[in-house]
Scaffold this motif. Sequence first.
Motif, short mmCIF file in Angstrom:
data_model
loop_
_atom_site.label_atom_id
_atom_site.label_comp_id
_atom_site.label_asym_id
_atom_site.label_seq_id
_atom_site.Cartn_x
_atom_site.Cartn_y
_atom_site.Cartn_z
N GLN A 121 -6.31 11.11 -11.66
CA GLN A 121 -7.52 11.92 -11.64
C GLN A 121 -8.66 11.02 -11.16
O GLN A 121 -8.60 9.80 -11.32
CB GLN A 121 -7.82 12.46 -13.04
CG GLN A 121 -6.76 13.41 -13.56
CD GLN A 121 -6.60 14.62 -12.65
OE1 GLN A 121 -7.57 15.24 -12.25
NE2 GLN A 121 -5.36 14.95 -12.32
N PRO A 122 -9.71 11.58 -10.58
CA PRO A 122 -10.81 10.75 -10.05
C PRO A 122 -11.38 9.76 -11.06
O PRO A 122 -11.68 8.62 -10.71
CB PRO A 122 -11.86 11.77 -9.63
CG PRO A 122 -11.07 13.00 -9.32
CD PRO A 122 -9.92 12.99 -10.29
N GLU A 123 -11.48 10.14 -12.31
CA GLU A 123 -12.05 9.23 -13.31
C GLU A 123 -11.10 8.07 -13.66
O GLU A 123 -11.50 7.09 -14.28
CB GLU A 123 -12.45 9.98 -14.57
CG GLU A 123 -11.32 10.72 -15.26
CD GLU A 123 -11.13 12.14 -14.77
OE1 GLU A 123 -10.31 12.85 -15.37
OE2 GLU A 123 -11.78 12.55 -13.79
N ASP A 124 -9.83 8.17 -13.25
CA ASP A 124 -8.85 7.13 -13.54
C ASP A 124 -8.76 6.05 -12.46
O ASP A 124 -8.06 5.07 -12.64
CB ASP A 124 -7.46 7.74 -13.73
CG ASP A 124 -7.41 8.68 -14.91
OD1 ASP A 124 -8.16 8.47 -15.87
OD2 ASP A 124 -6.59 9.63 -14.87
N PHE A 125 -9.45 6.25 -11.34
CA PHE A 125 -9.35 5.29 -10.26
C PHE A 125 -10.02 3.97 -10.67
O PHE A 125 -11.15 3.98 -11.12
CB PHE A 125 -10.04 5.80 -8.98
CG PHE A 125 -9.15 6.70 -8.17
CD1 PHE A 125 -8.37 6.19 -7.16
CD2 PHE A 125 -9.12 8.07 -8.42
CE1 PHE A 125 -7.56 7.02 -6.40
CE2 PHE A 125 -8.31 8.91 -7.68
CZ PHE A 125 -7.53 8.37 -6.68
N PRO A 126 -9.31 2.87 -10.47
CA PRO A 126 -9.93 1.58 -10.81
C PRO A 126 -11.01 1.21 -9.81
O PRO A 126 -10.91 1.53 -8.63
CB PRO A 126 -8.76 0.60 -10.72
CG PRO A 126 -7.79 1.25 -9.80
CD PRO A 126 -7.97 2.75 -9.98
N ILE A 146 0.84 -1.21 0.00
CA ILE A 146 0.00 0.00 0.00
C ILE A 146 0.87 1.25 0.00
O ILE A 146 0.63 2.19 -0.76
CB ILE A 146 -0.96 0.00 1.20
CG1 ILE A 146 -2.00 -1.11 1.03
CG2 ILE A 146 -1.63 1.35 1.38
CD1 ILE A 146 -2.84 -1.37 2.27
N ARG A 147 1.91 1.27 0.84
CA ARG A 147 2.77 2.46 0.91
C ARG A 147 3.48 2.72 -0.41
O ARG A 147 3.67 3.87 -0.80
CB ARG A 147 3.79 2.28 2.04
CG ARG A 147 3.17 2.44 3.40
CD ARG A 147 4.20 2.36 4.51
NE ARG A 147 3.54 2.43 5.79
CZ ARG A 147 3.74 1.58 6.79
NH1 ARG A 147 4.58 0.58 6.66
NH2 ARG A 147 3.09 1.71 7.92
N ARG A 148 3.89 1.65 -1.11
CA ARG A 148 4.53 1.84 -2.41
C ARG A 148 3.54 2.32 -3.46
O ARG A 148 3.91 3.02 -4.40
CB ARG A 148 5.19 0.53 -2.88
CG ARG A 148 6.48 0.22 -2.16
CD ARG A 148 7.25 -0.88 -2.85
NE ARG A 148 6.47 -2.08 -3.05
CZ ARG A 148 6.55 -3.18 -2.31
NH1 ARG A 148 7.37 -3.24 -1.31
NH2 ARG A 148 5.80 -4.23 -2.59
N ALA A 149 2.26 1.96 -3.32
CA ALA A 149 1.25 2.31 -4.32
C ALA A 149 0.70 3.73 -4.13
O ALA A 149 0.18 4.31 -5.08
CB ALA A 149 0.10 1.30 -4.28
N ILE A 150 0.82 4.29 -2.95
CA ILE A 150 0.23 5.60 -2.66
C ILE A 150 0.69 6.68 -3.64
O ILE A 150 -0.14 7.41 -4.18
CB ILE A 150 0.47 6.01 -1.19
CG1 ILE A 150 -0.44 5.18 -0.29
CG2 ILE A 150 0.22 7.50 -0.98
CD1 ILE A 150 -0.19 5.37 1.19
N PRO A 151 2.00 6.82 -3.94
CA PRO A 151 2.40 7.87 -4.87
C PRO A 151 1.75 7.73 -6.25
O PRO A 151 1.41 8.72 -6.89
CB PRO A 151 3.92 7.72 -4.97
CG PRO A 151 4.31 7.05 -3.70
CD PRO A 151 3.16 6.15 -3.36
N LYS A 152 1.55 6.50 -6.71
CA LYS A 152 0.90 6.29 -8.01
C LYS A 152 -0.54 6.77 -7.99
O LYS A 152 -1.02 7.37 -8.95
CB LYS A 152 0.95 4.81 -8.39
CG LYS A 152 2.35 4.29 -8.60
CD LYS A 152 2.34 2.81 -8.86
CE LYS A 152 3.75 2.26 -8.90
NZ LYS A 152 3.78 0.81 -9.01
N PHE A 153 -1.25 6.52 -6.90
CA PHE A 153 -2.65 6.92 -6.80
C PHE A 153 -2.80 8.42 -6.59
O PHE A 153 -3.80 9.01 -6.97
CB PHE A 153 -3.36 6.15 -5.68
CG PHE A 153 -3.78 4.78 -6.10
CD1 PHE A 153 -4.99 4.59 -6.75
CD2 PHE A 153 -2.98 3.69 -5.87
CE1 PHE A 153 -5.39 3.34 -7.15
CE2 PHE A 153 -3.36 2.43 -6.26
CZ PHE A 153 -4.57 2.25 -6.92
#
Length: 89
Positions: free
Chosen positions: A79-84, A68-75
């Motif tokens: 943009q909101p419409e890009d969230f899976p 999760i910590r490694r993924a935070i910068p990517k998220f």
Amino acid sequence: MPYKQIADLPDSVKENLPKHAQEIFRAAFNSAQEQLGHWSVRILMFQAATTAGIPPLRLSFTGTLRVIRRAIPKFQDLQPEDFPFFSIG
């Protein structure tokens, strides 16, 4: 965000509760927030394991936190419409 001191509490709490109740509120809020974070990670672990077809108990809590910590910068850059898996509206 946990409250580090009573001065950080919302004005409505400071104005309506006596000092000892403010300290109780602060401690209870911080504890609830910590527990919510813990169970949010556990739910994420369960969903990931069942999607992958493995027993949830095979996943490591601390390993999941590292992912999760490694993924935070990517998220943070999305943009909101890009969230899976999420849709707005």
